[in-house]
Motif scaffolding. Sequence first.
Motif, PDB file in Angstrom:
ATOM      1  N   MET A 180      -5.851  40.780  16.136  1.00 56.50           N
ATOM      2  CA  MET A 180      -5.398  39.698  15.522  1.00 56.50           C
ATOM      3  C   MET A 180      -5.685  39.646  14.226  1.00 56.50           C
ATOM      4  N   TRP A 181      -4.652  39.416  13.277  1.00 58.59           N
ATOM      5  CA  TRP A 181      -4.947  39.532  11.660  1.00 58.59           C
ATOM      6  C   TRP A 181      -3.996  38.516  11.244  1.00 58.59           C
ATOM      7  N   ALA A 182      -4.344  38.098   9.820  1.00 60.33           N
ATOM      8  CA  ALA A 182      -3.655  37.164   9.149  1.00 60.33           C
ATOM      9  C   ALA A 182      -2.618  37.741   8.397  1.00 60.33           C
ATOM     10  N   THR A 183      -1.377  37.137   8.148  1.00 62.72           N
ATOM     11  CA  THR A 183      -0.477  37.720   7.451  1.00 62.72           C
ATOM     12  C   THR A 183      -0.469  36.877   5.980  1.00 62.72           C
ATOM     13  N   ARG A 218     -11.870  35.306  -0.129  1.00 59.25           N
ATOM     14  CA  ARG A 218     -11.016  35.113   1.050  1.00 59.25           C
ATOM     15  C   ARG A 218     -10.992  36.522   1.863  1.00 59.25           C
ATOM     16  N   TRP A 219     -10.826  37.477   1.134  1.00 57.29           N
ATOM     17  CA  TRP A 219     -10.643  38.645   1.855  1.00 57.29           C
ATOM     18  C   TRP A 219     -12.280  38.880   2.610  1.00 57.29           C
ATOM     19  N   TYR A 220     -13.459  38.701   1.820  1.00 58.38           N
ATOM     20  CA  TYR A 220     -14.669  38.626   2.543  1.00 58.38           C
ATOM     21  C   TYR A 220     -14.756  38.125   3.644  1.00 58.38           C
ATOM     22  N   ASP A 221     -14.006  36.877   4.131  1.00 60.60           N
ATOM     23  CA  ASP A 221     -13.623  36.114   5.361  1.00 60.60           C
ATOM     24  C   ASP A 221     -13.505  37.190   6.516  1.00 60.60           C
ATOM     25  N   TYR A 222     -12.429  38.014   6.037  1.00 59.57           N
ATOM     26  CA  TYR A 222     -11.803  38.966   7.140  1.00 59.57           C
ATOM     27  C   TYR A 222     -12.743  40.355   7.079  1.00 59.57           C
ATOM     28  N   TRP A 223     -12.986  40.820   6.153  1.00 58.25           N
ATOM     29  CA  TRP A 223     -13.864  42.107   6.131  1.00 58.25           C
ATOM     30  C   TRP A 223     -15.265  41.763   6.810  1.00 58.25           C
ATOM     31  N   ARG A 224     -15.855  40.594   6.739  1.00 63.37           N
ATOM     32  CA  ARG A 224     -17.056  40.389   7.457  1.00 63.37           C
ATOM     33  C   ARG A 224     -16.760  40.347   8.966  1.00 63.37           C
ATOM     34  N   GLU A 225     -15.647  40.215   9.405  1.00 65.54           N
ATOM     35  CA  GLU A 225     -15.432  40.229  10.745  1.00 65.54           C
ATOM     36  C   GLU A 225     -14.775  41.600  11.252  1.00 65.54           C
ATOM     37  N   ARG A 226     -14.847  42.509  10.581  1.00 66.67           N
ATOM     38  CA  ARG A 226     -14.256  43.754  10.855  1.00 66.67           C
ATOM     39  C   ARG A 226     -14.708  44.440  12.191  1.00 66.67           C
ATOM     40  N   ALA A 240      -8.746  41.970  13.017  1.00 65.49           N
ATOM     41  CA  ALA A 240      -8.053  43.297  12.714  1.00 65.49           C
ATOM     42  C   ALA A 240      -7.730  43.278  10.909  1.00 65.49           C
ATOM     43  N   GLY A 241      -8.152  42.039  10.381  1.00 64.47           N
ATOM     44  CA  GLY A 241      -7.910  42.065   8.804  1.00 64.47           C
ATOM     45  C   GLY A 241      -6.648  41.258   8.487  1.00 64.47           C
ATOM     46  N   GLY A 242      -6.154  41.193   7.345  1.00 66.84           N
ATOM     47  CA  GLY A 242      -4.826  40.703   6.920  1.00 66.84           C
ATOM     48  C   GLY A 242      -4.080  41.342   6.082  1.00 66.84           C
ATOM     49  N   TRP A 301     -33.462  28.887  12.603  1.00 60.29           N
ATOM     50  CA  TRP A 301     -32.670  28.705  11.521  1.00 60.29           C
ATOM     51  C   TRP A 301     -32.286  26.999  11.328  1.00 60.29           C
ATOM     52  N   SER A 302     -32.191  26.581  10.422  1.00 57.96           N
ATOM     53  CA  SER A 302     -32.115  25.239  10.037  1.00 57.96           C
ATOM     54  C   SER A 302     -31.027  24.938   8.681  1.00 57.96           C
ATOM     55  N   GLY A 303     -30.095  24.384   8.684  1.00 59.31           N
ATOM     56  CA  GLY A 303     -29.287  23.741   7.535  1.00 59.31           C
ATOM     57  C   GLY A 303     -28.139  23.338   7.996  1.00 59.31           C
ATOM     58  N   ASN A 304     -27.147  23.257   6.716  1.00 59.10           N
ATOM     59  CA  ASN A 304     -26.071  22.888   6.909  1.00 59.10           C
ATOM     60  C   ASN A 304     -24.824  23.949   6.890  1.00 59.10           C
ATOM     61  N   THR A 305     -24.128  23.769   7.768  1.00 51.88           N
ATOM     62  CA  THR A 305     -23.050  25.023   7.884  1.00 51.88           C
ATOM     63  C   THR A 305     -21.991  24.707   6.844  1.00 51.88           C
ATOM     64  N   GLU A 306     -21.630  26.076   6.220  1.00 44.82           N
ATOM     65  CA  GLU A 306     -20.496  26.020   5.277  1.00 44.82           C
ATOM     66  C   GLU A 306     -19.098  25.694   5.848  1.00 44.82           C
ATOM     67  N   LYS A 307     -18.342  25.294   4.988  1.00 41.70           N
ATOM     68  CA  LYS A 307     -16.942  25.009   5.415  1.00 41.70           C
ATOM     69  C   LYS A 307     -16.222  26.275   5.237  1.00 41.70           C
ATOM     70  N   SER A 308     -15.199  26.790   6.066  1.00 44.89           N
ATOM     71  CA  SER A 308     -14.444  28.028   5.917  1.00 44.89           C
ATOM     72  C   SER A 308     -13.043  27.859   6.524  1.00 44.89           C
ATOM     73  N   LEU A 309     -12.383  29.018   6.481  1.00 47.53           N
ATOM     74  CA  LEU A 309     -11.132  29.184   7.228  1.00 47.53           C
ATOM     75  C   LEU A 309     -11.257  29.537   8.525  1.00 47.53           C
ATOM     76  N   GLY A 310     -12.455  29.677   8.997  1.00 51.27           N
ATOM     77  CA  GLY A 310     -12.606  30.223  10.291  1.00 51.27           C
ATOM     78  C   GLY A 310     -14.003  30.195  10.784  1.00 51.27           C
ATOM     79  N   TYR A 311     -14.750  31.253  10.878  1.00 49.50           N
ATOM     80  CA  TYR A 311     -15.898  31.577  11.262  1.00 49.50           C
ATOM     81  C   TYR A 311     -16.991  31.317  10.239  1.00 49.50           C
ATOM     82  N   VAL A 312     -18.219  30.893  10.496  1.00 48.15           N
ATOM     83  CA  VAL A 312     -19.371  30.968   9.795  1.00 48.15           C
ATOM     84  C   VAL A 312     -20.479  31.634  10.323  1.00 48.15           C
TER      85      VAL A 312
END
Length: 513
Positions: A8-11, A61-69, A78-80, A434-445
């Motif tokens: 699965m990858w983003a276009t 934004r690329w880091y969002d995908y690279w982090r899930e490589r 699978a990246g973007g 762990w304790s805190g507020n989750t960040e907003k994202s385009l997918g996973y945190v």
Amino acid sequence: NKSKKHPMWATEYCRDEGLRKYWDEYSYPFHKEGAGPLYRGQSATDYNHNQDMLALEMVRRWYDYWRERPGTGLRVSAGGTKIIFSDSNTHYRGEENYRRSGVTDPMRIEKDAFFAHQVMWNGWVDTDKFQTYIIGHWNYPEHTVKPVYVVSNGEQVELLLNGKSLGKGKRESHFLFTFDKVAYQAGRLEAVSYDGKGREVSRYTLSTVGEAARLELTAMQNPEGFHADGADMALLQVEVVDKDGRRCPLDNRTVRFTLKGEAEWRGGIAQGKDNHILDMNLPVECGINRALIRSTAKAGKIVVTAEAEGLPAARLTLQTVPVKVTDGLSDYLPQLTLKGRLDKGETPLTPSYTDTKRDIAIVSAEAGANRTETGNSHDDNELSEWANDGRLSTAWITYTLAEKASVDDICIKLNGWRSRSYPLEVYAGDELIWSGNTEKSLGYVHLEVDKPVCSDKITVRLKGSTTDKDAFGQIVEVAGGAANDMEKKAKEGKGKHNLRIIEIEFLESIKSR
């Protein structure tokens, strides 16, 4: 999106836009970051970036995908792809009337974001070769104080100004290093990158460029020759350079072209009336621009002259290659003989990454509400979810793992990911990890645990009210079907005590074992 079994990858992983002409707020023409007209009555800041801010957004934004490589667990991305790699005449949302979300402009002149990607994409998955790049230029008015941004795939970056160290940069999104409030001094700005053991692995240098001395006119054309078939094109490049041949990054003077011989002027593009289309008076932007000429059906000499105020004229001579024509037909087709570029080499037959995390399997889960649906939160299906009933007392879920493990990374996709922040507590057994507020994202945190506790039971609990404000409100997403419907449903949900988990993964860093 991620999956255990589907690639699965983003276009189109970053939709922000920015004009190549705008370096930053500290450079001519001193364009204020994000300034521009409204788009459909709303702010269009994200579509009117300066080059530095566009590059930074691309890195984040690329880091969002690279982090899930691959190598980071069983469920991976699978990246973007950079679908708009060059600015184009598709729909637009910014000040100019064409799309500017490319990493090159319409004439393929690189923006800073191009070189940022060159650093980040330097490998099939993990880094193959170390590289560093300083965003921007080093020609500023006296007394300028500004941040300096460096993109590097090293572990640390040191900045030196005229040989004096300014210390190490603040790291963000793995690849981005920021040096705040750097006082400009003419001379040499150098970024030195180090690996985890403190060894130098790459460096990059910017130097202050001198006064404009001349125009440099060059051509890019078919390596097999510029053919006289009435269709072949040559790309002319004009640069304003100093006495040492270095491009003047702040020059925006107008260049007047004349064309003689067997070619037609097809022109270029620049900010101005009608985008300067077909105009033979074409301004350089940041010291460079390009224009196209097209051959005629008759072979011959072509002479191009470029003139600009205060500089000597530059002249370039080209010669087109005859094309055999019989009874009005030719068998010359350039696509049959042009050579491809295979510099990258073949796809590796072995994994091009190192496993850094392992996935700890979930055996079962108990929850404060909707207990029969807990499996939806770890079923490798992003179109299903577990949610409580809206009460704070039921906003918890406990997972039983297949083994005791020191979980130090909890990867989670929460419904309303773009706009909703969840105040969470996470327990390993009875111990808060762990304790805190989750960040907003385009997918996973990722909830990163500083001091993991070995346990086979992990509880995720909502500790207060969720908050909603779209962190990506200006970025209009392509219709995403059921996934977008889920997010819309989350926004419309009643109450502020909804815990909604689409997917959760418990990861243990391999290096910690």
